[in-house]
Design a protein around this motif. Structure first.
Motif, PDB file in Angstrom:
ATOM      1  N   ALA A   1      17.196 -58.905 -15.624  1.00 33.13           N
ATOM      2  CA  ALA A   1      16.104 -58.033 -16.049  1.00 33.13           C
ATOM      3  C   ALA A   1      15.021 -58.825 -16.785  1.00 33.13           C
ATOM      4  O   ALA A   1      13.831 -58.559 -16.643  1.00 33.13           O
ATOM      5  N   LEU A   2      15.431 -59.827 -17.568  1.00 35.38           N
ATOM      6  CA  LEU A   2      14.462 -60.621 -18.306  1.00 35.38           C
ATOM      7  C   LEU A   2      13.674 -61.551 -17.398  1.00 35.38           C
ATOM      8  O   LEU A   2      12.627 -62.051 -17.775  1.00 35.38           O
ATOM      9  N   ARG A   3      14.183 -61.808 -16.191  1.00 35.87           N
ATOM     10  CA  ARG A   3      13.472 -62.659 -15.246  1.00 35.87           C
ATOM     11  C   ARG A   3      12.514 -61.856 -14.367  1.00 35.87           C
ATOM     12  O   ARG A   3      11.770 -62.419 -13.577  1.00 35.87           O
ATOM     13  N   SER A   4      12.549 -60.547 -14.481  1.00 37.93           N
ATOM     14  CA  SER A   4      11.783 -59.690 -13.570  1.00 37.93           C
ATOM     15  C   SER A   4      10.314 -59.618 -13.953  1.00 37.93           C
ATOM     16  O   SER A   4       9.891 -60.050 -15.027  1.00 37.93           O
ATOM     17  N   THR A   5       9.521 -59.028 -13.051  1.00 41.60           N
ATOM     18  CA  THR A   5       8.095 -58.835 -13.304  1.00 41.60           C
ATOM     19  C   THR A   5       7.867 -57.951 -14.526  1.00 41.60           C
ATOM     20  O   THR A   5       6.870 -58.099 -15.229  1.00 41.60           O
ATOM     21  N   ALA A   6       8.800 -57.035 -14.790  1.00 42.48           N
ATOM     22  CA  ALA A   6       8.664 -56.129 -15.926  1.00 42.48           C
ATOM     23  C   ALA A   6       8.650 -56.871 -17.252  1.00 42.48           C
ATOM     24  O   ALA A   6       8.227 -56.322 -18.273  1.00 42.48           O
ATOM     25  N   ASN A   7       9.110 -58.108 -17.265  1.00 42.26           N
ATOM     26  CA  ASN A   7       9.101 -58.901 -18.498  1.00 42.26           C
ATOM     27  C   ASN A   7       7.951 -59.895 -18.523  1.00 42.26           C
ATOM     28  O   ASN A   7       7.962 -60.837 -19.308  1.00 42.26           O
ATOM     29  N   ARG A   8       6.955 -59.707 -17.662  1.00 42.66           N
ATOM     30  CA  ARG A   8       5.806 -60.606 -17.623  1.00 42.66           C
ATOM     31  C   ARG A   8       4.554 -59.860 -18.066  1.00 42.66           C
ATOM     32  O   ARG A   8       4.407 -58.660 -17.821  1.00 42.66           O
ATOM     33  N   LEU A   9       3.644 -60.602 -18.680  1.00 45.76           N
ATOM     34  CA  LEU A   9       2.430 -60.000 -19.215  1.00 45.76           C
ATOM     35  C   LEU A   9       1.227 -60.835 -18.777  1.00 45.76           C
ATOM     36  O   LEU A   9       1.267 -62.060 -18.834  1.00 45.76           O
ATOM     37  N   ILE A  10       0.191 -60.157 -18.319  1.00 45.06           N
ATOM     38  CA  ILE A  10      -1.071 -60.852 -18.056  1.00 45.06           C
ATOM     39  C   ILE A  10      -1.830 -60.881 -19.378  1.00 45.06           C
ATOM     40  O   ILE A  10      -2.448 -59.897 -19.786  1.00 45.06           O
ATOM     41  N   HIS A  11      -1.741 -62.022 -20.035  1.00 43.37           N
ATOM     42  CA  HIS A  11      -2.266 -62.117 -21.388  1.00 43.37           C
ATOM     43  C   HIS A  11      -2.364 -63.587 -21.791  1.00 43.37           C
ATOM     44  O   HIS A  11      -1.565 -64.409 -21.331  1.00 43.37           O
ATOM     45  N   PRO A  12      -3.340 -63.945 -22.633  1.00 38.20           N
ATOM     46  CA  PRO A  12      -3.370 -65.317 -23.147  1.00 38.20           C
ATOM     47  C   PRO A  12      -2.058 -65.669 -23.845  1.00 38.20           C
ATOM     48  O   PRO A  12      -1.442 -64.828 -24.501  1.00 38.20           O
ATOM     49  N   HIS A  13      -1.628 -66.903 -23.696  1.00 39.02           N
ATOM     50  CA  HIS A  13      -0.400 -67.357 -24.345  1.00 39.02           C
ATOM     51  C   HIS A  13      -0.586 -67.361 -25.861  1.00 39.02           C
ATOM     52  O   HIS A  13      -1.446 -68.069 -26.385  1.00 39.02           O
ATOM     53  N   ARG A  14       0.220 -66.582 -26.546  1.00 44.73           N
ATOM     54  CA  ARG A  14       0.215 -66.553 -28.005  1.00 44.73           C
ATOM     55  C   ARG A  14       1.648 -66.401 -28.483  1.00 44.73           C
ATOM     56  O   ARG A  14       2.482 -65.846 -27.768  1.00 44.73           O
ATOM     57  N   PRO A  15       1.939 -66.873 -29.679  1.00 41.68           N
ATOM     58  CA  PRO A  15       3.317 -66.743 -30.170  1.00 41.68           C
ATOM     59  C   PRO A  15       3.686 -65.290 -30.439  1.00 41.68           C
ATOM     60  O   PRO A  15       2.833 -64.459 -30.764  1.00 41.68           O
TER      61      PRO A  15
ATOM     62  N   ILE B   1      -9.497 -63.299 -16.531  1.00 42.23           N
ATOM     63  CA  ILE B   1      -8.381 -64.133 -16.091  1.00 42.23           C
ATOM     64  C   ILE B   1      -8.762 -65.580 -15.872  1.00 42.23           C
ATOM     65  O   ILE B   1      -7.889 -66.415 -15.635  1.00 42.23           O
ATOM     66  N   ASP B   2     -10.052 -65.924 -15.976  1.00 42.87           N
ATOM     67  CA  ASP B   2     -10.393 -67.329 -15.844  1.00 42.87           C
ATOM     68  C   ASP B   2     -10.465 -68.020 -17.196  1.00 42.87           C
ATOM     69  O   ASP B   2     -10.842 -69.174 -17.304  1.00 42.87           O
ATOM     70  N   GLN B   3     -10.062 -67.326 -18.272  1.00 42.70           N
ATOM     71  CA  GLN B   3      -9.982 -67.963 -19.571  1.00 42.70           C
ATOM     72  C   GLN B   3      -8.930 -69.065 -19.515  1.00 42.70           C
ATOM     73  O   GLN B   3      -7.914 -68.951 -18.842  1.00 42.70           O
ATOM     74  N   ASP B   4      -9.163 -70.143 -20.266  1.00 42.46           N
ATOM     75  CA  ASP B   4      -8.179 -71.211 -20.328  1.00 42.46           C
ATOM     76  C   ASP B   4      -6.865 -70.722 -20.906  1.00 42.46           C
ATOM     77  O   ASP B   4      -5.803 -71.233 -20.585  1.00 42.46           O
ATOM     78  N   THR B   5      -6.930 -69.707 -21.758  1.00 38.77           N
ATOM     79  CA  THR B   5      -5.710 -69.207 -22.378  1.00 38.77           C
ATOM     80  C   THR B   5      -4.826 -68.472 -21.391  1.00 38.77           C
ATOM     81  O   THR B   5      -3.622 -68.364 -21.575  1.00 38.77           O
ATOM     82  N   VAL B   6      -5.415 -67.952 -20.335  1.00 35.57           N
ATOM     83  CA  VAL B   6      -4.639 -67.269 -19.311  1.00 35.57           C
ATOM     84  C   VAL B   6      -4.420 -68.181 -18.121  1.00 35.57           C
ATOM     85  O   VAL B   6      -3.350 -68.232 -17.534  1.00 35.57           O
ATOM     86  N   ALA B   7      -5.470 -68.905 -17.764  1.00 36.06           N
ATOM     87  CA  ALA B   7      -5.359 -69.829 -16.642  1.00 36.06           C
ATOM     88  C   ALA B   7      -5.102 -71.225 -17.195  1.00 36.06           C
ATOM     89  O   ALA B   7      -5.989 -72.047 -17.320  1.00 36.06           O
TER      90      ALA B   7
END
Length: 559
Positions: A469-483, A444-450
């Protein structure tokens, strides 16, 4: 005036009965000398290495927009405030202003910048940069609109319209530019000469203070503030007390930098200053009219050292015992100061105390008890006492003994500014999320995530007409930002990767089938069940909070 300048002309007197005695503050034998510097003369002194930056100055706080406003004020003849210099000796050394590096030899008449660092640095970066576009403060003057602009993207198509500000400080250099690009355009030519003259000949008022005692300059610093961006109390403390000796750390800013090496992120200077005050036996919040805390040389070095040591122990405890790996994932900031006092008084607590302190952190975060106004923070600090670590822990646990009525709801809108969203993020991290593309464990300290130093969680499904529903935690991902995260997720078949993101086989099938509502509902069910177990495992509401067996035996012997 400097917005964010380290010092400003407006004076605010401070009165601190606990500070250094008034008669210990030196009066100036010579009144400050008032003079005015033309911009070209001021930057000439800088080029010759006469300008220096005192150790108690802050780093750069301005941005290019601030520099553009400064140049516009020069162009229009507006006042920009007064500079304050300390004229004294200096050893040989290099001074850096962005991309401008100036070597200065040893001299007896160096001008140390006490007030005006931001203005002087901005002028140097805009007017002296080695190349027009190299510095982040680079500016051009639009000769048609008469305004200062960042490097224009269309300047190659019409080079005579945009005058690089790196060309105006020397008349001959400006003339060469004009005859190369605007010789046949009289309007632009005349305006170019006009802006050059106005910038070079603008006179900035300044005061020169001559004294042998740096403490006198620190006192002036402490009495001076900015009307635009006032100094924070932590910055004033550093100005008065920082970098006195050879010991490290020598400022709160330096402590922040050293703590960053622990992989915990950037702890706020303001929070460290509160911890420092507590460790010095002062109130956690600087009182109105109290003025900045002043310490002697030895006391200042000790205060910085003790604050850094306590902060390091807190960070290690939060990472290893509590399971909070980053500062920006800490639900509430209050426990940092409280734990700092605890680890200062009890630097090596027993295993049982650490276990119970973990429960205290989680219970207070889940109940909101750590939200902490000033009154409750003071009251909690009083419960941490010297001499008995286990008694202190028990006294803290008394404040969070009530069990939680409702846990953070995964169906609520995710907002990383709120403690509940951070708590749910911590629960999701407990699943040890993996990269959707290669299956590797996500650090989680990667620049892509942080991103830019701050933890972030991108949405899986992005729609302009987002519902709740789209604003909820269920629509969030701990992951590097990618298209196209949604499409990437639909291609994953490895159940371990999917489970690491709280996605059941049925939820995975729903996303492949394009059933957005079904996916979010099923994922919410998974995350809700997991987070309930996660919070229960850390808070341990139903378990006995007795101290260690050793402490109980001591109590029995005392009876």
């Amino acid at each position: 005036m400097d917005k964010g300048a380290s010092l400003e002309v407006s004076v605010c007197m401070v009165n601190n009965p606990n500070s250094i005695a008034r008669d210990a503050i030196e009066s100036l034998d010579r009144r400050p000398e008032a003079r005015a510097y033309k911009v070209e003369d001021l930057l000439g002194e800088l080029r010759r290495g006469r300008m220096r930056i005192p150790s108690f100055q802050r780093g750069i706080r301005w941005e290019r927009d601030d520099a553009a406003k400064l140049l516009d004020s020069l162009w229009r003849g507006y006042p920009i405030g007064t500079l304050l210099f300390w004229e004294t000796g200096a050893e040989a050394g290099e001074v850096t202003f962005g991309t401008v590096r100036v070597g200065g030899g040893k001299r007896s008449d160096a001008l140390w910048v006490v007030d005006g660092q931001q203005r002087l640095m901005s002028l140097a970066r805009v007017l002296l940069a080695p190349e027009p576009d190299r510095d982040e403060f680079a500016l051009y003057f639009d000769l048609d609109e008469a305004e200062f602009v960042p490097p224009p993207t269309d300047r190659a198509m019409d080079p005579s319209r945009y005058l690089p500000m790196t060309e105006v400080l020397e008349p001959e250099r400006l003339m060469q530019w004009v005859f190369r690009y605007a010789a046949d355009q009289p309007g632009r030519r005349e305006r170019a000469f006009t802006v050059g003259t106005r910038i070079r000949d603008y006179e900035i008022p300044a005061y020169l203070v001559r004294t042998e005692r740096e403490q006198t300059l620190r006192e002036i610093f402490g009495r001076t503030n900015s009307s635009g961006h006032p100094l924070k109390q932590s910055q004033v403390f550093d100005a008065l007390n920082g970098a006195r000796g050879q010991g490290r750390p020598a400022s709160l800013r330096q402590i922040v930098s050293e703590l960053a090496s622990m992989g915990f992120g950037s702890v706020e200077e303001t929070l460290l200053y509160r911890l420092l005050r507590v460790l010095q036996g002062r109130d956690v919040i600087e009182g109105k009219g109290e003025g900045p805390l002043r310490l002697g040389n030895a006391d200042a070095e000790r205060a910085y050292r003790e604050t850094a040591e306590a902060a390091r122990r807190v960070i290690q405890f939060l990472k290893d015992d509590v399971g909070i790996p980053r500062y920006d994932l800490l639900p509430y900031k209050q426990p940092f100061v409280l734990l700092g006092k605890f680890f200062h008084l009890h630097p090596d607590p027993g295993a049982r105390s650490r276990q119970l302190l973990e429960r205290w952190v989680w219970r207070g975060a889940l109940t909101g008890a750590h939200r902490g106004d000033t009154v409750s923070t003071r009251a909690t600090l009083e419960r941490i006492v010297k001499g008995s670590e286990e008694d202190s822990v028990q006294r803290l646990l008394e404040l969070v003994k009530d069990s939680l009525a409702a846990l953070p709801d995964v169906d609520e809108a995710f907002n990383f500014r709120f403690a509940t969203s951070k708590l749910l993020a911590l629960a999701m991290l407990d699943l040890k999320p993996r990269d959707l593309d290669n299956g590797g464990l996500i650090e989680i300290d990667q620049d892509t995530v942080a991103e830019e130093g701050s933890f972030s969680m991108p949405p899986i499904i992005v729609k302009h007409d987002a519902n709740n529903a789209l604003r909820s935690t269920a629509n969030r991902l701990i992951h590097p930002h990618r298209p196209k995260l949604r499409q990437r997720l639909a291609l994953v078949r490895d159940p371990e990767i999917l489970t690491s993101h709280g996605i059941s086989p049925n939820a995975a099938q729903a996303i492949r089938d394009g059933d957005v509502r079904g996916f979010l509902r099923l994922r919410a069910d998974f995350l809700r069940q997991h987070s309930e177990l996660f919070f229960a495992r850390h808070a341990r509401w139903d378990e006995n909070d007795r101290p260690s067996i050793k402490a109980l035996l001591v109590e029995d012997e005392g009876a």
